[in-house]
Each structure stands twice: as C-alpha cells, then as structure tokens.
Design a protein around this motif. Structure first.
Motif, PDB file in Angstrom:
ATOM      1  N   ASP A  71       7.941  -2.287  11.009  1.00 34.69           N
ATOM      2  CA  ASP A  71       7.661  -1.553   9.762  1.00 34.69           C
ATOM      3  C   ASP A  71       6.283  -0.866   9.786  1.00 34.69           C
ATOM      4  O   ASP A  71       5.409  -1.221  10.574  1.00 34.69           O
ATOM      5  CB  ASP A  71       7.797  -2.449   8.531  1.00 34.69           C
ATOM      6  CG  ASP A  71       9.241  -2.857   8.269  1.00 34.69           C
ATOM      7  OD1 ASP A  71      10.147  -2.083   8.653  1.00 34.69           O
ATOM      8  OD2 ASP A  71       9.475  -3.926   7.687  1.00 34.69           O
ATOM      9  N   ALA A  72       6.143   0.140   8.918  1.00 31.40           N
ATOM     10  CA  ALA A  72       4.942   0.994   8.980  1.00 31.40           C
ATOM     11  C   ALA A  72       4.312   1.218   7.617  1.00 31.40           C
ATOM     12  O   ALA A  72       3.575   2.196   7.420  1.00 31.40           O
ATOM     13  CB  ALA A  72       5.299   2.325   9.641  1.00 31.40           C
ATOM     14  N   GLY A  73       4.577   0.300   6.671  1.00 24.69           N
ATOM     15  CA  GLY A  73       3.906   0.369   5.370  1.00 24.69           C
ATOM     16  C   GLY A  73       4.389   1.510   4.498  1.00 24.69           C
ATOM     17  O   GLY A  73       5.189   2.342   4.930  1.00 24.69           O
ATOM     18  N   PRO A  74       3.905   1.558   3.247  1.00 26.89           N
ATOM     19  CA  PRO A  74       4.410   2.535   2.280  1.00 26.89           C
ATOM     20  C   PRO A  74       3.737   3.912   2.331  1.00 26.89           C
ATOM     21  O   PRO A  74       4.254   4.866   1.772  1.00 26.89           O
ATOM     22  CB  PRO A  74       4.113   1.861   0.933  1.00 26.89           C
ATOM     23  CG  PRO A  74       2.956   0.957   1.198  1.00 26.89           C
ATOM     24  CD  PRO A  74       3.007   0.564   2.636  1.00 26.89           C
ATOM     25  N   ASP A  75       2.580   4.007   2.993  1.00 30.43           N
ATOM     26  CA  ASP A  75       1.801   5.246   2.944  1.00 30.43           C
ATOM     27  C   ASP A  75       2.465   6.357   3.762  1.00 30.43           C
ATOM     28  O   ASP A  75       2.643   6.225   4.975  1.00 30.43           O
ATOM     29  CB  ASP A  75       0.396   4.956   3.499  1.00 30.43           C
ATOM     30  CG  ASP A  75      -0.545   6.130   3.316  1.00 30.43           C
ATOM     31  OD1 ASP A  75      -0.120   7.283   3.543  1.00 30.43           O
ATOM     32  OD2 ASP A  75      -1.710   5.897   2.931  1.00 30.43           O
ATOM     33  N   GLU A  76       2.834   7.463   3.103  1.00 33.37           N
ATOM     34  CA  GLU A  76       3.558   8.532   3.798  1.00 33.37           C
ATOM     35  C   GLU A  76       2.762   9.163   4.931  1.00 33.37           C
ATOM     36  O   GLU A  76       3.332   9.750   5.846  1.00 33.37           O
ATOM     37  CB  GLU A  76       4.021   9.595   2.800  1.00 33.37           C
ATOM     38  CG  GLU A  76       5.082   9.040   1.883  1.00 33.37           C
ATOM     39  CD  GLU A  76       6.173  10.029   1.542  1.00 33.37           C
ATOM     40  OE1 GLU A  76       6.014  11.218   1.858  1.00 33.37           O
ATOM     41  OE2 GLU A  76       7.169   9.599   0.951  1.00 33.37           O
ATOM     42  N   ASN A  77       1.446   9.070   4.889  1.00 34.28           N
ATOM     43  CA  ASN A  77       0.625   9.592   5.990  1.00 34.28           C
ATOM     44  C   ASN A  77       0.511   8.586   7.129  1.00 34.28           C
ATOM     45  O   ASN A  77      -0.023   8.900   8.175  1.00 34.28           O
ATOM     46  CB  ASN A  77      -0.791   9.931   5.508  1.00 34.28           C
ATOM     47  CG  ASN A  77      -0.768  11.003   4.441  1.00 34.28           C
ATOM     48  OD1 ASN A  77      -0.040  11.980   4.581  1.00 34.28           O
ATOM     49  ND2 ASN A  77      -1.526  10.808   3.383  1.00 34.28           N
ATOM     50  N   GLY A  78       0.987   7.384   6.863  1.00 33.12           N
ATOM     51  CA  GLY A  78       0.873   6.323   7.874  1.00 33.12           C
ATOM     52  C   GLY A  78      -0.566   5.966   8.179  1.00 33.12           C
ATOM     53  O   GLY A  78      -0.855   5.233   9.140  1.00 33.12           O
ATOM     54  N   ALA A  79      -1.511   6.479   7.361  1.00 33.89           N
ATOM     55  CA  ALA A  79      -2.938   6.397   7.697  1.00 33.89           C
ATOM     56  C   ALA A  79      -3.451   4.975   7.962  1.00 33.89           C
ATOM     57  O   ALA A  79      -4.077   4.748   9.003  1.00 33.89           O
ATOM     58  CB  ALA A  79      -3.762   7.075   6.605  1.00 33.89           C
ATOM     59  N   PRO A  80      -3.188   4.007   7.067  1.00 40.49           N
ATOM     60  CA  PRO A  80      -3.754   2.674   7.323  1.00 40.49           C
ATOM     61  C   PRO A  80      -3.206   2.037   8.597  1.00 40.49           C
ATOM     62  O   PRO A  80      -3.945   1.380   9.319  1.00 40.49           O
ATOM     63  CB  PRO A  80      -3.316   1.843   6.091  1.00 40.49           C
ATOM     64  CG  PRO A  80      -2.560   2.737   5.199  1.00 40.49           C
ATOM     65  CD  PRO A  80      -2.407   4.074   5.832  1.00 40.49           C
TER      66      PRO A  80
END
Ligand SMILES: [Zn+2]
Length: 292
Positions: A71-80
């Motif tokens: 999984d890659a978290g909720p942030d659409e930029n994937g920034a964190p």
C-alpha cells in the motif's frame, strides 16, 4: 421512471466508465512470473509501518536486499511515501502490493509507480470505478507492467528460511471491497509478521477455516482497528506479541474502535499506533523481533 436527458447521459457515461474499468483491468492481469534481482546484504528483516495519517503503507526490507511495499497511503502525490522510501535508500521496489482498491491504501500508488523501478505488482482481482484506481491502472500500463492477481496460497518469496505468502483473499466474491484485501504473511526464521489490509471478520473466518498457520509476532491490525475486524477467534490464532494500528488522529470513523482495543488488551498484546507514535519500525534477525 422518467429521466431527464442529462440524467440519461450521466447514466450512460457511468456505465461506460464501469465497462472500461473492468475491461482495462482484465487486460492488465497476467499470471506469468518475472525474475527478481537481489543480492545478499544485511541479514536483517525490517518492517516499517509508515505514518500516513488515516491509511496504510508498509515498507519491508528483506534480508536479501529486496524490497516490498504494501500500500501507498492516501496522499495522491504519494509524497510522504516517496520521500520516506528515498530516505531509506530505496531505488527499486521488487514487490508492490495494493491490498485493495480503497483510496486510503492506493492513493499514492500512481505516483510511487511513476517514481520507482517496479518489478512485480500484486493486487486482488477486483475493480473500482474511482479516478484514484484508474490512475493506478494507467501508471501500471504506462510502465509496461502486468498485475499478478493476489490470492490465498500464492508465494511472493520462498527461499533460505524467508517466505512471503498471500493467505487471503480466499474467495472471489465479496460485498465489501475490504474483504478482497490481499493479506501477506512474512516468515523469517522463527519470526513472523501478518499484514492484513482492511480484511474484515468474513475474510478472517475464511483464513481460520483454511487452517493456515496464522501465528505472528507482529500483527498489522485489520481495517485501522475497526470493530469489523480482529475477531477474538482470529486474534487467538494469531497470538501476536505486538499489534500495530495504522490510523489517523481524530479520524471520522472513530478508528480504532474501543471493542478492538479491548480484545487486544484482553489478549495481552502490546499495541502501537501511528497516530500516537508516528512511523513504527520492527526488525528481525530471524530469531527475535524488536521494535527499533
Ligand atoms: Zn483502509
């Protein structure tokens, strides 16, 4: 029923999106195996539970130097997620797992796929009609990658006392997307981790019925500590020493639910939460698991 012209147009558009999403995803699925390059480095397995707010992202650095991201978290930029992986020196993701199509798990996927070299992509065979899901499919397609359907019994990695295996989804038809969650069990020597996505009681019961070895030193608590998951029977079979809850502070769902916290406390499990501790890291030498 009497629909206005614009309503009719909306319905036709919606149907078109659904058909495109299903056919697009079907074309991307492939069962063929690729080879994974890896070199022998540290003999340590490190599992990072990233603080991405209300959502999941878990980085696993295997003792053979290969890398898995679940999984890659909720942030659409994937920034964190991207900045965290780069800080760990990650350049290539050998195994990328999208547990299920909800945005709090795949929000950052398109950006992550664009940013890193990816070897294998695993997802349960289910589609969703959101833009986030379609962006992920598009990024997979653009990189020329194929999706390997995640299902119970499929090995990701199996060598030298190190195994990563899917133990769910067991079925192919669920009402809730959560129960499609791809669940990964990692075994290194005598130590183990269980990463459960947002799987709920139905999936937990199927795993129990399958008589798979659920025991794990560290349990990633299902569905952000929702009472829909972590049933007492499941918890009894896992018998974790530690539990990790990936959850955002003051989230609108009231996660983690009191009932789940009580089940964990009753079972004597040591609980860590990302809303209280930030990113949580465990390391294993194959004999012992320690919080870093
Ligand atoms: Zn979730």
């Amino acid at each position: 029923m009497n629909f206005s012209k614009s309503k009719k147009r909306n319905i036709i558009y919606l149907l078109l999106v659904v058909v495109l999403a299903i056919s697009g995803a079907a074309g991307l699925f492939d069962l063929s195996e690729n080879t994974v390059s890896s070199s022998n480095g540290s003999d340590q397995l490190t599992v990072h539970f990233l603080d991405v707010g209300q959502g999941d992202s878990i980085l696993i650095q295997f003792p053979n130097d290969s890398v898995m991201l679940v999984d890659a978290g909720p942030d659409e930029n994937g920034a964190p997620v991207i900045s965290y992986l780069k800080k760990q020196g990650v350049e290539k993701i050998d195994y990328l797992v999208a547990t299920h199509p909800h945005a709090d798990h795949i929000g950052g996927m398109a950006a992550v796929i664009k940013e890193f070299d990816i070897n294998k992509v695993y997802m349960p065979k289910v589609t969703h009609t959101t833009k986030t899901f379609e962006d992920m499919l598009l990024s997979i397609k653009r990189k020329g990658l194929k999706i390997i359907p995640a299902r119970a019994g499929l090995d990701i990695l199996d060598r030298d006392g190190l195994q990563a295996t899917f133990i769910a989804p067991c079925g192919t038809d669920y009402d809730s997307l959560n129960n499609y969650s791809a669940i990964v069990k990692i075994q290194y020597g005598s130590t183990s981790f269980l990463l459960t996505g947002d799987a709920e009681g139905i999936s937990e019961k199927e795993m129990l019925d399958n008589s798979v070895d659920l025991r794990a030193d560290v349990l990633k608590v299902g569905h952000h500590g929702s009472s829909s998951s972590t049933t007492p029977a499941f918890l009894k079979s896992v018998t974790p020493e530690y539990a990790v809850i990936l959850v955002g502070a003051e989230n609108k769902y009231g996660h983690p639910h009191q009932e789940t916290l009580e089940h964990l406390a009753d079972a004597g499990v040591i609980v860590y939460r990302t809303d209280q501790e930030g990113t949580i890291i465990f390391a294993s030498d194959g004999k012992q698991v320690n919080k870093v």
